[in-house]
Design a protein around this motif. Structure first.
Motif, PDB file in Angstrom:
ATOM      1  N   UNK A 192      33.023 -71.136  21.616  1.00 34.71           N
ATOM      2  CA  UNK A 192      32.360 -71.473  22.869  1.00 34.71           C
ATOM      3  C   UNK A 192      33.127 -72.433  23.751  1.00 34.71           C
ATOM      4  N   UNK A 193      33.720 -73.474  23.139  1.00 35.73           N
ATOM      5  CA  UNK A 193      34.404 -74.503  23.930  1.00 35.73           C
ATOM      6  C   UNK A 193      35.867 -74.146  24.178  1.00 35.73           C
ATOM      7  N   UNK A 194      36.561 -73.720  23.103  1.00 37.42           N
ATOM      8  CA  UNK A 194      38.009 -73.485  23.224  1.00 37.42           C
ATOM      9  C   UNK A 194      38.369 -72.013  23.416  1.00 37.42           C
ATOM     10  N   UNK A 195      37.365 -71.114  23.432  1.00 37.30           N
ATOM     11  CA  UNK A 195      37.577 -69.685  23.711  1.00 37.30           C
ATOM     12  C   UNK A 195      38.506 -69.023  22.707  1.00 37.30           C
ATOM     13  N   UNK A 196      38.420 -69.420  21.445  1.00 40.06           N
ATOM     14  CA  UNK A 196      39.216 -68.780  20.414  1.00 40.06           C
ATOM     15  C   UNK A 196      38.611 -67.410  20.079  1.00 40.06           C
ATOM     16  N   UNK A 197      39.406 -66.403  19.807  1.00 43.35           N
ATOM     17  CA  UNK A 197      38.866 -65.087  19.457  1.00 43.35           C
ATOM     18  C   UNK A 197      37.899 -65.172  18.275  1.00 43.35           C
ATOM     19  N   UNK A 198      36.697 -64.605  18.438  1.00 44.70           N
ATOM     20  CA  UNK A 198      35.649 -64.734  17.433  1.00 44.70           C
ATOM     21  C   UNK A 198      36.025 -64.062  16.127  1.00 44.70           C
ATOM     22  N   UNK A 244      36.266 -63.814  10.578  1.00 45.01           N
ATOM     23  CA  UNK A 244      36.840 -62.960   9.545  1.00 45.01           C
ATOM     24  C   UNK A 244      38.010 -63.590   8.801  1.00 45.01           C
ATOM     25  N   UNK A 245      38.561 -64.681   9.321  1.00 49.51           N
ATOM     26  CA  UNK A 245      39.654 -65.349   8.609  1.00 49.51           C
ATOM     27  C   UNK A 245      39.297 -66.777   8.185  1.00 49.51           C
ATOM     28  N   UNK A 297      28.230 -56.478  10.157  1.00 46.11           N
ATOM     29  CA  UNK A 297      28.675 -56.783   8.811  1.00 46.11           C
ATOM     30  C   UNK A 297      30.113 -56.316   8.633  1.00 46.11           C
ATOM     31  N   UNK A 298      30.899 -57.100   7.969  1.00 47.56           N
ATOM     32  CA  UNK A 298      32.277 -56.738   7.705  1.00 47.56           C
ATOM     33  C   UNK A 298      32.685 -57.370   6.389  1.00 47.56           C
ATOM     34  N   UNK A 325      30.098 -61.079   5.902  1.00 46.52           N
ATOM     35  CA  UNK A 325      29.714 -61.261   7.301  1.00 46.52           C
ATOM     36  C   UNK A 325      28.270 -61.677   7.487  1.00 46.52           C
ATOM     37  N   UNK A 326      27.517 -61.818   6.384  1.00 45.36           N
ATOM     38  CA  UNK A 326      26.110 -62.227   6.490  1.00 45.36           C
ATOM     39  C   UNK A 326      26.008 -63.634   7.067  1.00 45.36           C
ATOM     40  N   UNK A 327      26.872 -64.523   6.609  1.00 45.22           N
ATOM     41  CA  UNK A 327      26.846 -65.908   7.088  1.00 45.22           C
ATOM     42  C   UNK A 327      27.132 -65.954   8.584  1.00 45.22           C
TER      43      UNK A 327
END
Length: 543
Positions: free
Chosen positions: A37-43, A48-49, A239-240, A347-349
């Motif tokens: 939200x603040x730094x616009x990092x890819x979600x 996932x990492x 989910x992933x 991906x549940x969390x």
């Protein structure tokens, strides 16, 4: 009684499970909100990492603490042993997101990297940072028992009570009342079932009922237009599967950690101090875990998280007595570890972080904060209460520094001006607040130890505590004049920062000298001999 005969789960474990899961989810939610939200990092890089390895560290640590609790139960023959709760540390996770990962991502982009490449480099930096902090915690773990023997119980419990009341209590309380109907009803139900031991008309864990009611209120009121301003349904996350395999990704990030070492080393040190304190908290509640073992487990889980790509360090939580009062034993840490660890891989969390409202998550943290503060006063001699209250104040300074440092509240140039403007009445007020807040846990312990020693008539011991504080302040381990809380060499400072550092160091040295002179007075005839508090078991012997 053999460990195999101790039940794996009791009804109170469900309450503890929901409470501990919420703690972890709230911190993961903040990390995601800050980075995305603040730094616009890819979600996708965050979810996932970063999240799978971070969650795996929580799994490993909670499994270790579950085994430790069952061994202690078998050794003592008791059925009421409560496992030490482990999760993501709130202060350093906030610091990692806002002071390390976010700024690093921006710097990588400004250096010419594309967003995805910059995000991967930031992830590698975060993993390497965890390995650095985990290694530091591993080495320092072997000194934890010595600190426990030296420091008075009031210092160990009072320092974490300050964190609880000010940071874990007030900040979540603000989030609670950002959606007042939802938050206050959830908080009230939690207080009813956990403090008042009230009955509910349904046979479900009270914490779960409070969450279900709060969540239903949040979405129900929001959908009919009666919710708090800004209500919107989250988009949700698909989910992933992202297995946090051990890798050498952290090795590539190690060179990038060098500029951040002045922050990372204090972050790791604060967790060691916090681990020592929570071990004493559990001991006061009746569960005598060895401090070294608690710290080693914490260091191991942090190292595992870093090697597997995590970016937030794990720590034993300061609410072990609160979970004991919920009726939790060892099953709740097992459930939490499995849920967070496996949920992070699937991906549940990530989905829950986006769907559970903060107004529902925050009240459980408020409850834990209240319980910790109450225990600190109950488990220490009443004459040391004033010392503990003094120890709360550095946490207040840290709270103000967090809010004042938010660029959405105060523009960076205005913040810098306030921190450097001299008005003829002493040091700049904001500079003092920042210095008091930096290293606040260690500052609190030293202040409390000093006043406890004064109360017990051990003035030379108090003077030694002050000289230790002066030495730490000299290098920025406490009262750092670096706005980010970093350490430094004192001869590198110039201008106002050097003045602030010198004034703080001088204050400790002068007061130590005064107490040393006062100790030379002849004792009054008939005066009571100095004591160690409320009995020899409460404090070590000393000067």
């Amino acid at each position: 009684m053999p460990a195999s005969k101790h039940r794996w789960f009791v009804p109170g474990d469900l309450n503890g499970f929901f409470g501990l899961v919420v703690d972890n989810l709230s911190i993961l939610g903040f990390i995601a909100a800050a980075l995305v939200g603040i730094f616009a990092m890819p979600a996708d890089v965050v979810f996932q990492r970063m999240f799978p390895g971070t969650a795996f560290g929580v799994l490993v640590g909670n499994l270790v603490y579950t085994v430790m609790a069952r061994r202690l139960a078998a050794k003592t023959g008791r059925d009421d042993v409560t496992a030490m709760p482990l999760g993501l540390d709130a202060p350093t996770s906030i610091g990692m997101a806002l002071l390390v990962l976010g700024p690093a991502f921006v710097a990588f982009r400004q250096g010419g990297m594309e967003d995805d490449a910059a995000a991967i480099a930031t992830w590698q930096l975060g993993a390497a940072s965890l390995v650095v902090m985990g290694a530091l915690k591993f080495v320092l773990s072997f000194f934890g028992d010595a600190v426990t023997r030296i420091a008075p119980r009031a210092a160990l419990l009072g320092s974490i009570a300050g964190i609880a009341l000010v940071l874990m209590g007030f900040l979540p309380l603000v989030e609670t009342f950002r959606s007042p109907v939802v938050g206050f009803v959830t908080l009230g139900l939690l207080l009813y079932v956990l403090f008042a031991k009230g009955r509910l008309p349904v046979r479900l864990p009270g914490v779960l009922v409070a969450f279900l009611v709060g969540t239903a209120l949040y979405y129900g009121l929001g959908l009919v237009g009666l919710g708090a301003p800004g209500f919107a349904l989250p988009q949700g996350a698909a989910l992933h599967v992202a297995i946090p395999w051990p890798s050498l990704a952290f090795v590539e990030g190690l060179p990038a950690t060098v500029p951040y070492l002045p922050l990372l080393l204090p972050f790791g040190l604060l967790m060691v101090v916090g681990g020592i304190n929570v071990s004493e908290s559990a001991r006061a509640a009746g569960d005598d875990y060895r401090t070294r073992d608690i710290l080693l487990a914490e260091a191991f889980s942090t190292l595992v998280a870093g090697v597997c790509g995590g970016v937030a360090q794990t720590t034993p939580y300061i609410g072990q007595p609160a979970y004991k009062h919920m009726g939790a034993r060892s099953g709740y840490t097992l459930l939490t570890g499995l849920f967070v660890g496996i949920g992070g891989m699937l991906g549940v969390i990530s989905g829950l972080v986006q769907w559970l409202p903060l107004a529902v998550l925050a009240p459980i943290i408020v409850y834990v904060a209240i319980d910790i503060t109450v225990q600190a006063f109950q488990a220490t001699p009443s004459k040391h209460a004033a010392a503990m209250v003094l120890g709360f104040l550095p946490s207040v300074a840290y709270l103000v520094a967090i809010k004042a440092g938010n660029p959405a509240w105060i523009a960076p140039e205005q913040f810098a001006r306030l921190a450097t403007t001299v008005d003829g009445h002493g040091l700049p007020e904001l500079a003092v607040i920042l210095a008091l807040g930096n290293g606040f846990i260690i500052t609190s312990m030293l202040w409390i130890s000093t006043v406890v020693a004064m109360i017990d008539g051990r003035l030379l011991r108090a003077a030694v505590c002050l000289l230790v504080a002066a030495a730490l302040a000299l290098f920025g381990l406490i009262h750092s004049v670096d706005p980010r809380g970093g350490i430094y060499l004192p001869w590198e400072l110039q201008g106002l920062p050097a003045v602030v550092m010198g004034q703080f160091v001088g204050a400790y040295v002068v007061l130590a000298a005064v107490l040393g002179l006062l100790s030379l007075q002849k004792p009054q005839v008939g005066a009571a001999a100095p004591t160690g508090g409320a009995g020899a078991d409460q404090e070590p012997s000393g000067m």
